[in-house]
Design an enzyme around this catalytic site. Structure first.
Site, PDB file in Angstrom:
ATOM      1  N   SER A   1      -7.432 -14.965   4.347  1.00  0.00           N
ATOM      2  CA  SER A   1      -7.252 -14.205   5.577  1.00  0.00           C
ATOM      3  C   SER A   1      -6.186 -14.836   6.466  1.00  0.00           C
ATOM      4  CB  SER A   1      -8.575 -14.165   6.330  1.00  0.00           C
ATOM      5  OG  SER A   1      -8.380 -13.525   7.570  1.00  0.00           O
TER       6      SER A   1
ATOM      7  N   TYR B   1       0.788  -1.236   0.000  1.00  0.00           N
ATOM      8  CA  TYR B   1       0.000   0.000   0.000  1.00  0.00           C
ATOM      9  C   TYR B   1       0.821   1.287   0.000  1.00  0.00           C
ATOM     10  CZ  TYR B   1      -3.586  -3.419   0.880  1.00  0.00           C
ATOM     11  OH  TYR B   1      -4.404  -4.500   0.756  1.00  0.00           O
TER      12      TYR B   1
ATOM     13  N   SER C   1     -11.344 -12.133  -5.133  1.00  0.00           N
ATOM     14  CA  SER C   1     -11.557 -12.105  -3.694  1.00  0.00           C
ATOM     15  C   SER C   1     -13.010 -12.433  -3.380  1.00  0.00           C
ATOM     16  CB  SER C   1     -11.224 -10.704  -3.188  1.00  0.00           C
ATOM     17  OG  SER C   1     -11.179 -10.676  -1.800  1.00  0.00           O
TER      18      SER C   1
HETATM   19  N1  COA Z   1     -19.337 -29.689   1.911  1.00  0.00           N
HETATM   20  C1  COA Z   1     -20.346 -28.963   2.392  1.00  0.00           C
HETATM   21  N2  COA Z   1     -20.213 -27.698   2.843  1.00  0.00           N
HETATM   22  C2  COA Z   1     -18.999 -27.139   2.788  1.00  0.00           C
HETATM   23  C3  COA Z   1     -17.887 -27.841   2.294  1.00  0.00           C
HETATM   24  C4  COA Z   1     -18.087 -29.182   1.841  1.00  0.00           C
HETATM   25  N3  COA Z   1     -17.082 -29.910   1.360  1.00  0.00           N
HETATM   26  N4  COA Z   1     -16.810 -27.046   2.367  1.00  0.00           N
HETATM   27  C5  COA Z   1     -17.213 -25.881   2.894  1.00  0.00           C
HETATM   28  N5  COA Z   1     -18.545 -25.943   3.173  1.00  0.00           N
HETATM   29  C6  COA Z   1     -19.371 -24.902   3.785  1.00  0.00           C
HETATM   30  C7  COA Z   1     -18.671 -24.245   4.961  1.00  0.00           C
HETATM   31  O1  COA Z   1     -18.895 -24.959   6.141  1.00  0.00           O
HETATM   32  C8  COA Z   1     -19.304 -22.884   4.974  1.00  0.00           C
HETATM   33  O2  COA Z   1     -20.574 -22.968   5.585  1.00  0.00           O
HETATM   34  P1  COA Z   1     -21.430 -21.668   6.062  1.00  0.00           P
HETATM   35  O3  COA Z   1     -21.991 -21.024   4.836  1.00  0.00           O
HETATM   36  O4  COA Z   1     -22.485 -22.276   6.895  1.00  0.00           O
HETATM   37  O5  COA Z   1     -20.480 -20.825   6.828  1.00  0.00           O
HETATM   38  C9  COA Z   1     -19.528 -22.574   3.535  1.00  0.00           C
HETATM   39  O6  COA Z   1     -19.564 -23.850   2.873  1.00  0.00           O
HETATM   40  C10 COA Z   1     -18.465 -21.716   2.905  1.00  0.00           C
HETATM   41  O7  COA Z   1     -17.199 -22.354   2.924  1.00  0.00           O
HETATM   42  P2  COA Z   1     -16.175 -22.180   1.710  1.00  0.00           P
HETATM   43  O8  COA Z   1     -16.918 -21.868   0.489  1.00  0.00           O
HETATM   44  O9  COA Z   1     -15.275 -23.366   1.687  1.00  0.00           O
HETATM   45  O10 COA Z   1     -15.363 -20.900   2.013  1.00  0.00           O
HETATM   46  P3  COA Z   1     -14.971 -20.123   3.314  1.00  0.00           P
HETATM   47  O11 COA Z   1     -16.162 -19.441   3.852  1.00  0.00           O
HETATM   48  O12 COA Z   1     -14.189 -21.015   4.204  1.00  0.00           O
HETATM   49  O13 COA Z   1     -14.034 -19.032   2.673  1.00  0.00           O
HETATM   50  C11 COA Z   1     -11.996 -17.991   2.061  1.00  0.00           C
HETATM   51  C12 COA Z   1     -12.821 -19.290   2.030  1.00  0.00           C
HETATM   52  C13 COA Z   1     -10.686 -18.233   1.355  1.00  0.00           C
HETATM   53  C14 COA Z   1     -12.750 -16.902   1.311  1.00  0.00           C
HETATM   54  C15 COA Z   1     -11.784 -17.607   3.543  1.00  0.00           C
HETATM   55  O14 COA Z   1     -11.009 -18.580   4.191  1.00  0.00           O
HETATM   56  C16 COA Z   1     -11.038 -16.313   3.716  1.00  0.00           C
HETATM   57  O15 COA Z   1      -9.827 -16.299   3.881  1.00  0.00           O
HETATM   58  N6  COA Z   1     -11.767 -15.176   3.673  1.00  0.00           N
HETATM   59  C17 COA Z   1     -11.187 -13.876   3.771  1.00  0.00           C
HETATM   60  C18 COA Z   1     -10.982 -13.336   2.409  1.00  0.00           C
HETATM   61  C19 COA Z   1     -10.694 -11.885   2.476  1.00  0.00           C
HETATM   62  O16 COA Z   1     -10.117 -11.402   3.432  1.00  0.00           O
HETATM   63  N7  COA Z   1     -11.147 -11.167   1.442  1.00  0.00           N
HETATM   64  C20 COA Z   1     -11.038  -9.760   1.395  1.00  0.00           C
HETATM   65  C21 COA Z   1      -9.653  -9.302   1.260  1.00  0.00           C
HETATM   66  S1  COA Z   1      -9.615  -7.573   1.430  1.00  0.00           S
HETATM   67  C1  HC5 Z   2     -15.018  -4.508  -0.007  1.00  0.00           C
HETATM   68  C2  HC5 Z   2     -14.271  -5.576  -0.721  1.00  0.00           C
HETATM   69  C3  HC5 Z   2     -12.813  -5.490  -0.598  1.00  0.00           C
HETATM   70  C4  HC5 Z   2     -12.016  -6.579  -1.222  1.00  0.00           C
HETATM   71  C5  HC5 Z   2     -10.624  -6.145  -1.340  1.00  0.00           C
HETATM   72  C6  HC5 Z   2      -9.623  -7.213  -1.570  1.00  0.00           C
HETATM   73  O1  HC5 Z   2      -9.900  -8.337  -1.780  1.00  0.00           O
HETATM   74  O2  HC5 Z   2      -8.363  -6.800  -1.540  1.00  0.00           O
HETATM   75  C7  HC5 Z   2      -7.285  -7.724  -1.695  1.00  0.00           C
HETATM   76  C8  HC5 Z   2      -6.443  -7.631  -0.441  1.00  0.00           C
HETATM   77  C9  HC5 Z   2      -5.458  -8.685  -0.247  1.00  0.00           C
HETATM   78  O3  HC5 Z   2      -4.472  -8.467   0.471  1.00  0.00           O
HETATM   79  O4  HC5 Z   2      -5.596  -9.774  -0.791  1.00  0.00           O
HETATM   80  C10 HC5 Z   2      -6.478  -7.314  -2.894  1.00  0.00           C
HETATM   81  N1  HC5 Z   2      -7.100  -7.516  -4.217  1.00  0.00           N
HETATM   82  C11 HC5 Z   2      -8.213  -6.597  -4.444  1.00  0.00           C
HETATM   83  C12 HC5 Z   2      -6.057  -7.206  -5.212  1.00  0.00           C
HETATM   84  C13 HC5 Z   2      -7.562  -8.898  -4.430  1.00  0.00           C
END
Ligand code: COA
Ligand code: HC5
Length: 637
Positions: A467, A118, A565
């Site tokens: 995350s 950033y 994402s």
């Molecule tokens: N069979 C049935 N259900 C399943 C399954 C399977 N094999 N695998 C997963 N599921 C279910 C989970 O239990 C969960 O249930 P819920 O809806 O009741 O909570 C749901 O399906 C979703 O799971 P999944 O799709 O595997 O993804 P997740 O929610 O674990 O997310 C990531 C995965 C990578 C997105 C998450 O770990 C993460 O890191 N999120 C943060 C991302 C982030 O920060 N983004 C913004 C950046 S700025």
């Molecule tokens: C309100 C939605 C924000 C999503 C932002 C996001 O996913 O940012 C990522 C941050 C990171 O460290 O993975 C970067 N990306 C937009 C380039 C995927």
């Protein structure tokens, strides 16, 4: 109870007033000395981010390169890696350095990450870094409705802020593990400050006199609005309405210089222009009031009139960059960590500056606000006259005027260049993959791989955010969605010579591989941040940067033509961001139970890419994958 975090990501725990740590501010370096005093139980109990084993990362890096580089390139990289990790080699030395760093910091990565991702990243924050968020369309269509909703929205944010201030935010959980809550303390009362070579972030939330005002911008004019009564209670929505009306009626002229558009400049240019801007004391005071404010509220003017079909995409554009200088790009202060945007036609959302936090805490705050705005008002307004909101003045010298003109021009070029397509995939949501015992996120990612392959006949380096908040001050690592397993599946999918049972088998393998990578990434065992750390450690130790980092394969691995994402929200929101390379796509999705919101972006200047086409290809891939599953009796799993 409202969930504080994305529903799919965490299981929300009970509120534990003592379970939250004190904020740490980005302005201070992350160091062991900060683990002291009132650092609260919850944060203390979190594990620190591990440094993965060197050999593991080298092996996983090779596997990750397989689907995206040529055979001879891979052979060359293997040779470089053998040399890098040999006994007594530079790899071991850097690894030891990283392990030492991990021992004396709260998080060996986070401060580096904020700098690299950033604060030293110089492209404009708008489109290139700051995400946009669109709320479900609200049911007002005029100025009065706009003001009423904005007032409620402010109350909702203050309601959330109270939980931050008195440390009653429920701790979030991911996979049963508690998450770092620090980011919640970084998003209000903070702002990015441009610098000539690198930027910084200031957070006024824990200053001796924390701010009690927000900034409101209307017709490009900024106002300070105190949002607390003298007894410390927040203004009621009715009081806020009165104040917002006063702001609107004292900023009716719409030919003012859009000084806020300066924040859309390239960071080096803005860094210079900023120093010039704040030479004037009035300007300096005005800028400081914006920076110190709890958040910014943008009361937008008209938005382009479009058909119902393109309304969502246009709304996403308004949240991402404001539509250009002729629309609302000047009605912003893009350095502000959190800007809420309320349009006259019910289009509402937010834009946030990414340095202090990831999407999920922002979305949790917004989900709370949306829920709050739906509830009837209960508190009665005190019958005291309120002071007039204070207008912020700017003295525009010819040089500042020149910078504003430059910023308008650049912003308009960027706005013309950005192609955004929002689609609601309505055929199914998380329900279908779950019913087939597959991870919905992995299913969507593999569909994206298939969609891309159908358009380009090859795989590309793909980024998905994972995350790292299971660890103290954790931010993100990369899930590399292009794997050997995904490559095998997408190649087989449209091959008429392959049996459906084989295709299903390959799909299951690809989806499972993706979920395994996810598990590895969220537990701090992915490769990208480790490799970055090894490189930065070399810089820190003033060693020459090892050859693996100037290897063309490394450049290929980091050229993410698909930058993706998952950002879930309780409210039916659309989140969006721009591509990270000139010939790539940004894909943000919000999977709900029965539908999935997608925002796909690309650049018009690039002949290879087309946001609408990829969005359509993703729809096709999701549908075809489901059809295959429905038509094929499942082999033993
Ligand atoms: N069979 C049935 N259900 C399943 C399954 C399977 N094999 N695998 C997963 N599921 C279910 C989970 O239990 C969960 O249930 P819920 O809806 O009741 O909570 C749901 O399906 C979703 O799971 P999944 O799709 O595997 O993804 P997740 O929610 O674990 O997310 C990531 C995965 C990578 C997105 C998450 O770990 C993460 O890191 N999120 C943060 C991302 C982030 O920060 N983004 C913004 C950046 S700025
Ligand atoms: C309100 C939605 C924000 C999503 C932002 C996001 O996913 O940012 C990522 C941050 C990171 O460290 O993975 C970067 N990306 C937009 C380039 C995927």
């Amino acid at each position: 109870m409202w969930g504080i975090c994305s529903r799919t990501m965490v299981k929300v725990g009970m509120a534990k007033p003592c379970g939250i740590m004190k904020p740490c501010h980005l302005v201070k370096p992350v160091s062991a000395t900060r683990v002291s005093g009132r650092y609260l139980t919850h944060q203390k109990g979190l594990p620190t981010l591990p440094v993965p084993p060197l050999q593991q990362t080298c092996e996983r890096y090779i596997s990750a390169l397989e689907p995206i580089v040529e055979v001879d390139e891979l052979k060359h990289t293997k040779e470089l890696l053998d040399d890098f990790q040999k006994a007594g080699g530079v790899g071991e030395r850097l690894q030891r350095g990283l392990e030492k760093r991990a021992g004396i910091t709260n998080n060996w990565l986070s401060e580096w990450w904020v700098q690299v991702a950033y604060l030293t990243y110089r492209l404009p924050v708008v489109v290139h870094s700051s995400p946009g968020l669109v709320l479900p369309r609200m049911n007002f269509r005029d100025k009065q409705g706009q003001i009423r909703f904005a007032a409620k929205l402010i109350s909702g944010v203050l309601d959330f802020k109270a939980m931050i201030d008195n440390e009653t935010l429920p701790v979030e959980y991911l996979g049963g593990k508690p998450l770092c809550m620090n980011q919640y303390y970084e998003v209000l009362s903070s702002c990015r400050i441009p610098g000539p070579k690198k930027d910084s972030v200031v957070n006024h939330a824990k200053s001796p006199r924390p701010p009690k005002h927000i900034t409101v911008v209307h017709n490009f004019q900024f106002f300070v609005l105190d949002v607390y009564n003298s007894d410390g209670t927040p203004l009621t929505s009715d009081q806020l309405c009165v104040q917002l009306e006063r702001i609107c009626s004292s900023s009716l002229q719409n030919n003012m210089e859009p000084v806020g558009i300066l924040t859309t400049l390239h960071r080096d240019s803005w860094g210079k222009a900023y120093l010039n801007l704040i030479k004037d004391t009035t300007n300096k005071q005005s800028v400081s009031a914006i920076q110190r404010s709890i958040f910014t509220l943008c009361l937008d003017g008209a938005m382009p009139r479009v058909s119902d079909e393109t309304r969502r995409s246009t709304a996403a554009v308004q949240m991402l960059h404001g539509g250009g200088s002729q629309w609302n790009s000047g009605n912003r202060w893009f350095d502000k960590t959190l800007q809420f945007i309320v349009g006259e036609d019910g289009t509402c959302g937010a834009n946030y500056e990414h340095a202090p936090a990831e999407g999920p805490p922002i979305v949790a705050l917004i989900d709370h606000v949306v829920e709050y705005t739906r509830k009837p008002e209960t508190s009665r307004s005190p019958m005291v006259p309120l002071p007039m909101p204070q207008k912020l003045h700017f003295n525009i010298t010819p040089e500042i005027k020149k910078n504003i003109e430059e910023a308008k021009q650049e912003m308009n070029i960027l706005a013309d260049d950005l192609d955004m397509r929002v689609t609601v995939f309505g055929h199914f949501g998380k329900d279908v993959p779950k019913s087939h015992k597959m991870s919905p996120d992995a299913f969507i990612q593999i569909a994206l791989q298939l969609a891309y392959y159908r358009m380009y006949q090859h795989s590309c380096a793909t980024y998905e955010s994972a995350s790292l908040r299971m660890y103290r001050l954790g931010r993100t690592d990369t899930i590399r969605s292009a794997s050997s397993a995904s490559a095998a599946f997408i190649k087989a999918f449209d091959d008429p010579n392959k049996q459906n049972t084989e295709k299903v088998d390959l799909m299951v393998k690809a989806v499972t591989a993706h979920r395994s990578y996810t598990n590895m990434a969220i537990s701090g065992q992915a490769i990208d941040r480790h490799l970055l750390g090894l490189k930065l450690q070399a810089v820190e130790e003033k060693l020459s940067v090892p050859e693996i980092f100037s290897d063309p394969a490394y450049a290929k691995a980091l050229h993410y033509k698909l930058s993706t994402s998952q950002v879930p929200s309780k409210a039916d929101c659309v989140m969006c961001f721009g591509p990270v390379v000139s010939n790539g796509y940004g894909v943000c999705y919000n999977p709900m139970n029965n539908h999935i919101n997608f925002a796909v972006s690309s650049f018009n200047n690039c002949k290879e890419t087309n946001a609408a086409q990829l969005a359509q290809a993703v729809e096709g891939a999701l549908l075809d994958m489901r059809t295959l599953l429905d038509q094929t009796p499942r082999a033993k799993l």
